[in-house]
Design an enzyme around this catalytic site. Structure first.
Site, PDB file in Angstrom:
ATOM      1  CG  ASP A  13       9.271  15.462 -33.727  1.00  0.00           C
ATOM      2  OD1 ASP A  13       8.406  15.836 -34.056  1.00  0.00           O
ATOM      3  OD2 ASP A  13       9.223  14.263 -33.453  1.00  0.00           O
ATOM      4  CE  LYS A  16       9.387  16.768 -40.822  1.00  0.00           C
ATOM      5  NZ  LYS A  16       9.758  15.729 -39.654  1.00  0.00           N
ATOM      6  CB  ALA A  39       3.185  17.540 -39.469  1.00  0.00           C
ATOM      7  N   GLY A  40       4.414  18.478 -36.078  1.00  0.00           N
ATOM      8  CA  GLY A  40       4.187  19.380 -35.302  1.00  0.00           C
ATOM      9  C   GLY A  40       5.768  20.367 -35.782  1.00  0.00           C
ATOM     10  CG  HIS A  41       5.771  20.862 -39.503  1.00  0.00           C
ATOM     11  ND1 HIS A  41       5.939  20.561 -40.200  1.00  0.00           N
ATOM     12  CD2 HIS A  41       6.909  19.540 -38.390  1.00  0.00           C
ATOM     13  CE1 HIS A  41       6.100  19.682 -40.654  1.00  0.00           C
ATOM     14  NE2 HIS A  41       6.387  18.810 -39.928  1.00  0.00           N
ATOM     15  CB  THR A 128      -0.350  11.510 -33.533  1.00  0.00           C
ATOM     16  OG1 THR A 128      -0.811  11.479 -34.779  1.00  0.00           O
ATOM     17  CG2 THR A 128       1.063  11.449 -33.203  1.00  0.00           C
ATOM     18  CD  GLN A 223       4.319  12.540 -40.494  1.00  0.00           C
ATOM     19  OE1 GLN A 223       3.950  12.742 -41.660  1.00  0.00           O
ATOM     20  NE2 GLN A 223       3.789  14.010 -39.896  1.00  0.00           N
ATOM     21  CB  THR A 298       5.658  19.586 -31.842  1.00  0.00           C
ATOM     22  OG1 THR A 298       7.320  19.660 -31.923  1.00  0.00           O
ATOM     23  CG2 THR A 298       5.256  21.082 -32.147  1.00  0.00           C
ATOM     24  CB  THR A 300       1.430  13.831 -28.154  1.00  0.00           C
ATOM     25  OG1 THR A 300       3.101  13.331 -28.531  1.00  0.00           O
ATOM     26  CG2 THR A 300       0.550  13.784 -29.496  1.00  0.00           C
ATOM     27  N   GLY A 301       2.833  16.200 -27.165  1.00  0.00           N
ATOM     28  CA  GLY A 301       3.831  16.695 -25.590  1.00  0.00           C
ATOM     29  C   GLY A 301       4.819  15.188 -24.824  1.00  0.00           C
ATOM     30  CE  LYS A 330      16.709  20.011 -31.039  1.00  0.00           C
ATOM     31  NZ  LYS A 330      15.539  19.678 -29.979  1.00  0.00           N
ATOM     32  CB  SER A 412      20.082  24.731 -37.153  1.00  0.00           C
ATOM     33  OG  SER A 412      20.017  23.483 -36.425  1.00  0.00           O
ATOM     34  N   GLY A 414      20.822  26.360 -33.258  1.00  0.00           N
ATOM     35  CA  GLY A 414      19.652  26.911 -32.430  1.00  0.00           C
ATOM     36  C   GLY A 414      18.806  27.499 -33.303  1.00  0.00           C
TER      37      GLY A 414
HETATM   38  P1  GDP Z   1       9.664  19.460 -37.452  1.00  0.00           P
HETATM   39  O1  GDP Z   1       8.677  17.986 -37.278  1.00  0.00           O
HETATM   40  O2  GDP Z   1      10.899  18.242 -38.369  1.00  0.00           O
HETATM   41  O3  GDP Z   1       9.696  20.392 -37.686  1.00  0.00           O
HETATM   42  O4  GDP Z   1      10.876  19.391 -35.945  1.00  0.00           O
HETATM   43  P2  GDP Z   1      10.650  19.964 -34.812  1.00  0.00           P
HETATM   44  O5  GDP Z   1       9.194  21.168 -34.794  1.00  0.00           O
HETATM   45  O6  GDP Z   1       8.913  18.894 -33.877  1.00  0.00           O
HETATM   46  O7  GDP Z   1      11.575  19.669 -33.425  1.00  0.00           O
HETATM   47  C1  GDP Z   1      12.170  20.286 -33.630  1.00  0.00           C
HETATM   48  C2  GDP Z   1      12.619  21.478 -32.578  1.00  0.00           C
HETATM   49  O8  GDP Z   1      13.597  22.019 -32.042  1.00  0.00           O
HETATM   50  C3  GDP Z   1      11.447  22.447 -32.523  1.00  0.00           C
HETATM   51  O9  GDP Z   1      11.278  22.934 -30.538  1.00  0.00           O
HETATM   52  C4  GDP Z   1      12.431  23.786 -32.776  1.00  0.00           C
HETATM   53  O10 GDP Z   1      12.037  25.133 -32.257  1.00  0.00           O
HETATM   54  C5  GDP Z   1      13.677  23.095 -32.398  1.00  0.00           C
HETATM   55  N1  GDP Z   1      15.343  22.601 -33.219  1.00  0.00           N
HETATM   56  C6  GDP Z   1      15.186  23.059 -34.915  1.00  0.00           C
HETATM   57  N2  GDP Z   1      16.894  23.318 -34.900  1.00  0.00           N
HETATM   58  C7  GDP Z   1      16.937  23.769 -34.040  1.00  0.00           C
HETATM   59  C8  GDP Z   1      18.991  24.226 -32.781  1.00  0.00           C
HETATM   60  O11 GDP Z   1      19.799  23.896 -33.516  1.00  0.00           O
HETATM   61  N3  GDP Z   1      18.874  23.787 -31.894  1.00  0.00           N
HETATM   62  C9  GDP Z   1      17.895  23.959 -30.782  1.00  0.00           C
HETATM   63  N4  GDP Z   1      18.474  23.532 -29.592  1.00  0.00           N
HETATM   64  N5  GDP Z   1      17.127  23.538 -31.011  1.00  0.00           N
HETATM   65  C10 GDP Z   1      15.973  23.787 -32.423  1.00  0.00           C
HETATM   66  P1  IMO Z   2       6.721  15.347 -37.857  1.00  0.00           P
HETATM   67  O1  IMO Z   2       6.109  16.287 -38.781  1.00  0.00           O
HETATM   68  C1  IMO Z   2       7.249  12.413 -35.276  1.00  0.00           C
HETATM   69  C2  IMO Z   2       4.986   9.090 -35.402  1.00  0.00           C
HETATM   70  C3  IMO Z   2       3.894   8.699 -34.133  1.00  0.00           C
HETATM   71  C4  IMO Z   2       4.000   7.569 -33.903  1.00  0.00           C
HETATM   72  C5  IMO Z   2       3.747   7.274 -35.674  1.00  0.00           C
HETATM   73  C6  IMO Z   2       2.476   6.876 -36.439  1.00  0.00           C
HETATM   74  O2  IMO Z   2       6.478  16.980 -36.700  1.00  0.00           O
HETATM   75  O3  IMO Z   2       7.945  15.479 -37.589  1.00  0.00           O
HETATM   76  P2  IMO Z   2       0.273   8.680 -36.646  1.00  0.00           P
HETATM   77  O4  IMO Z   2      -0.469   9.268 -35.465  1.00  0.00           O
HETATM   78  O5  IMO Z   2       1.098   8.860 -38.026  1.00  0.00           O
HETATM   79  O6  IMO Z   2      -0.289   7.538 -36.726  1.00  0.00           O
HETATM   80  O7  IMO Z   2       1.227   8.185 -35.779  1.00  0.00           O
HETATM   81  O8  IMO Z   2       4.196   7.721 -36.098  1.00  0.00           O
HETATM   82  N1  IMO Z   2       5.287  10.448 -35.883  1.00  0.00           N
HETATM   83  C7  IMO Z   2       5.590  11.615 -35.366  1.00  0.00           C
HETATM   84  N2  IMO Z   2       6.926  11.191 -34.990  1.00  0.00           N
HETATM   85  N3  IMO Z   2       7.379  13.301 -36.181  1.00  0.00           N
HETATM   86  C8  IMO Z   2       6.406  13.509 -36.517  1.00  0.00           C
HETATM   87  O9  IMO Z   2       5.392  14.157 -37.549  1.00  0.00           O
HETATM   88  C9  IMO Z   2       4.947  12.695 -36.719  1.00  0.00           C
HETATM   89  N4  IMO Z   2       3.889  11.959 -37.195  1.00  0.00           N
HETATM   90  C10 IMO Z   2       3.747  10.832 -36.786  1.00  0.00           C
HETATM   91  O10 IMO Z   2       4.646   8.959 -32.643  1.00  0.00           O
HETATM   92  O11 IMO Z   2       5.190   6.657 -33.448  1.00  0.00           O
HETATM   93 MG    MG Z   3       8.069  17.593 -35.386  1.00  0.00          MG
END
Ligand code: GDP
Ligand code: IMO
Ligand code: MG
Length: 435
Positions: A13, A16, A39-41, A128, A223, A298, A300-301, A330, A412, A414
């Site tokens: 998170d 990426k 993954a949740g991007h 997850t 991850q 993203t 699992t909430g 961030k 970044s 925002g």
């Molecule tokens: P990823 O899994 O690595 O792609 O990251 P996620 O999308 O799960 O989590 C990053 C969160 O931070 C998302 O909700 C993005 O919209 C948010 N985000 C990313 N860059 C920034 C930033 O520079 N500032 C803020 N406030 N939010 C950001």
């Molecule tokens: P992105 O790509 C954050 C964590 C889970 C748990 C461990 C194992 O959005 O960064 P799994 O379901 O993979 O067997 O869970 O890994 N986990 C993540 N944490 N971001 C993720 O993906 C994750 N994918 C798995 O919370 O601790």
């Molecule tokens: Mg994520």
């Protein structure tokens, strides 16, 4: 020609998806090489939010071919739902390609993920529950079912019938859980096959050909380094190779094909799920970061655990991934904090260490050693130039660069695609970005 790997340096998170989206603007191909719909991007483009799980974050750029490489485990139902959701928002999805060698996530993988977690009690991983671990276990155990099997109904049914006997026995006899019917799974998966077959190819050929043609390729990690099956905080990890090395086996290219490895890191640190986290905050600073950074998963909430930036773990990520630079995300979230701490080393039994192998045993014994720096109050979310940042924000980044001996090529401020400061000249010309 530039082939760039983007990997998470922390516990996922890191942002990426948003960095992939930005760079994919000038890439001809974006490749996912590991993980699955764990993954949740999140990508935000002109206030529209897109949540991607299996589809590479390059999909919002209609000129990029998006590849789900062989190292990814695919839940076909979530993939189809994700494609439909994107299409309903006007996003073109015909540029997607899926490797015929991807392993499938089956309903029994998801059931086994849940019952295993439940049975572990306080030792649970906090997965997850998407069936990731059981799917990769079957892959390694040579009892997995792949997309190429799904494309042949006879082969698929034969493999399914044989493996389901064992999975049902485990579910019923070990976990007193419900069994699955072959026909139910078969009928559903044949429908998925019909929808997905147009995307299925040998993606290793495709990616290598694109590299031979001098195209710009991005490899999008899921991850993060500390969740890597080998290098992470085992057993509190995911089941794939999340580090740069995973690119080669997970997409079928050789190691000499890569020009640039960028580590994505938050300007602080978060973790979801269980496991040791030395700089975790359980005070008002942690709450401030969670609230301001909207730190909720993203996929699992779940509320993400928040903590200060940890140089020890990032130094490790730098070595394991051979990072060329960092993208620090961030920074705007730290705005408003009077003081910000940075973990520069660990105190283990009274001795200070700059570098440790971040396994659970070592991290449990580690007490973070901090320096404290002054924060800033100014809104930085529209700043496009490093020199335009408030003095203390600039100083924060410069201290991190010095402590880690690595440049921050992007910062970044925002979540929107445009809320980014690009400092590296190669990346600037890659993006034809002007300050
Ligand atoms: P990823 O899994 O690595 O792609 O990251 P996620 O999308 O799960 O989590 C990053 C969160 O931070 C998302 O909700 C993005 O919209 C948010 N985000 C990313 N860059 C920034 C930033 O520079 N500032 C803020 N406030 N939010 C950001
Ligand atoms: P992105 O790509 C954050 C964590 C889970 C748990 C461990 C194992 O959005 O960064 P799994 O379901 O993979 O067997 O869970 O890994 N986990 C993540 N944490 N971001 C993720 O993906 C994750 N994918 C798995 O919370 O601790
Ligand atoms: Mg994520």
């Amino acid at each position: 020609m530039s082939n760039i790997v983007l990997v998470g340096t922390q516990w996922g998170d890191e942002g990426k998806g948003r960095i992939t989206d930005l760079l994919s603007n000038k890439a001809e191909m974006v490749v996912r090489f590991q993980g699955g719909d764990n993954a949740g991007h999140t990508v935000i483009l002109d206030k529209n939010e897109f949540k991607l799980h299996l589809v590479p974050s390059g999909i919002l750029n209609p000129n990029a071919v998006c590849v789900i490489g062989n190292g990814v485990v695919v839940n076909p139902m979530t993939l189809i739902n994700e494609l439909r959701d994107l299409e309903s928002k006007g996003v073109r999805t015909d540029n997607l390609r899926i490797s015929s060698n991807c392993h499938l996530i089956m309903p029994y993988h998801i059931a086994l993920d849940s019952v295993t977690e439940n049975s572990l009690g306080s030792l649970k991983i906090g997965t997850t529950r998407k069936g990731i671990g059981p799917a990769y276990a079957d892959k390694a155990g040579r009892s997995g079912i792949r997309i190429c099997d799904l494309m042949d109904p006879e082969v698929f049914k034969q493999k399914l019938s044989s493996i389901l006997k064992i999975k049902n026995a485990i579910l019923e006899k070990v976990y007193s859980s419900d069994a699955f019917e072959v026909e139910d799974i078969f009928n559903n998966y044949m429908q998925y096959a019909e929808i997905l077959k147009k995307y299925v190819v040998d993606t290793a050929f495709l990616v290598n050909k694109a590299i031979d043609e001098g195209k710009n390729i991005l490899f999008e990690g899921a991850q993060g380094t500390l969740l890597d099956i080998d290098h992470g905080t085992y057993p509190y990890v995911t089941s794939s190779s999340t580090t740069a090395g995973g690119v080669f086996s997970g997409s079928g290219i050789g190691p000499k094909r890569i020009n640039n490895v960028i580590g994505i890191t938050k300007s602080y640190c978060t973790r979801v799920g269980e496991g040791v986290f030395p700089t975790e905050l359980s005070d008002k600073n942690g709450d401030y970061i969670r609230k301001k950074g909207n730190e909720y998963g993203t996929t699992t909430g779940r509320a993400r655990r928040c903590g200060w930036f940890d140089c020890v773990t990032i130094r490790y990520a730098k070595i394991i991934n051979n990072l060329d630079s960092l993208a620090i995300t961030k920074l705007d979230v730290l705005t408003g904090l009077e003081k910000i701490k940075i973990c520069t080393g660990y105190d283990i039994g009274g001795k200070i260490y700059d570098n440790v192998t971040p396994n659970c045993i070592t991290l449990q014994k580690s007490k973070p050693v901090y320096i404290e720096v002054d924060g800033w109050d100014e809104d930085i979310s529209d700043i496009k130039d490093f020199n335009g940042l408030p003095h203390n924000a600039r100083k924060y980044i410069e201290i991190l660069e010095e402590l880690l001996s690595i440049p921050a090529s992007m910062i970044s401020v925002g979540p929107d695609r445009h809320q980014i400061i690009i400092r590296d000249n190669d990346l600037k010309s890659f993006l034809k970005h002007t300050d």
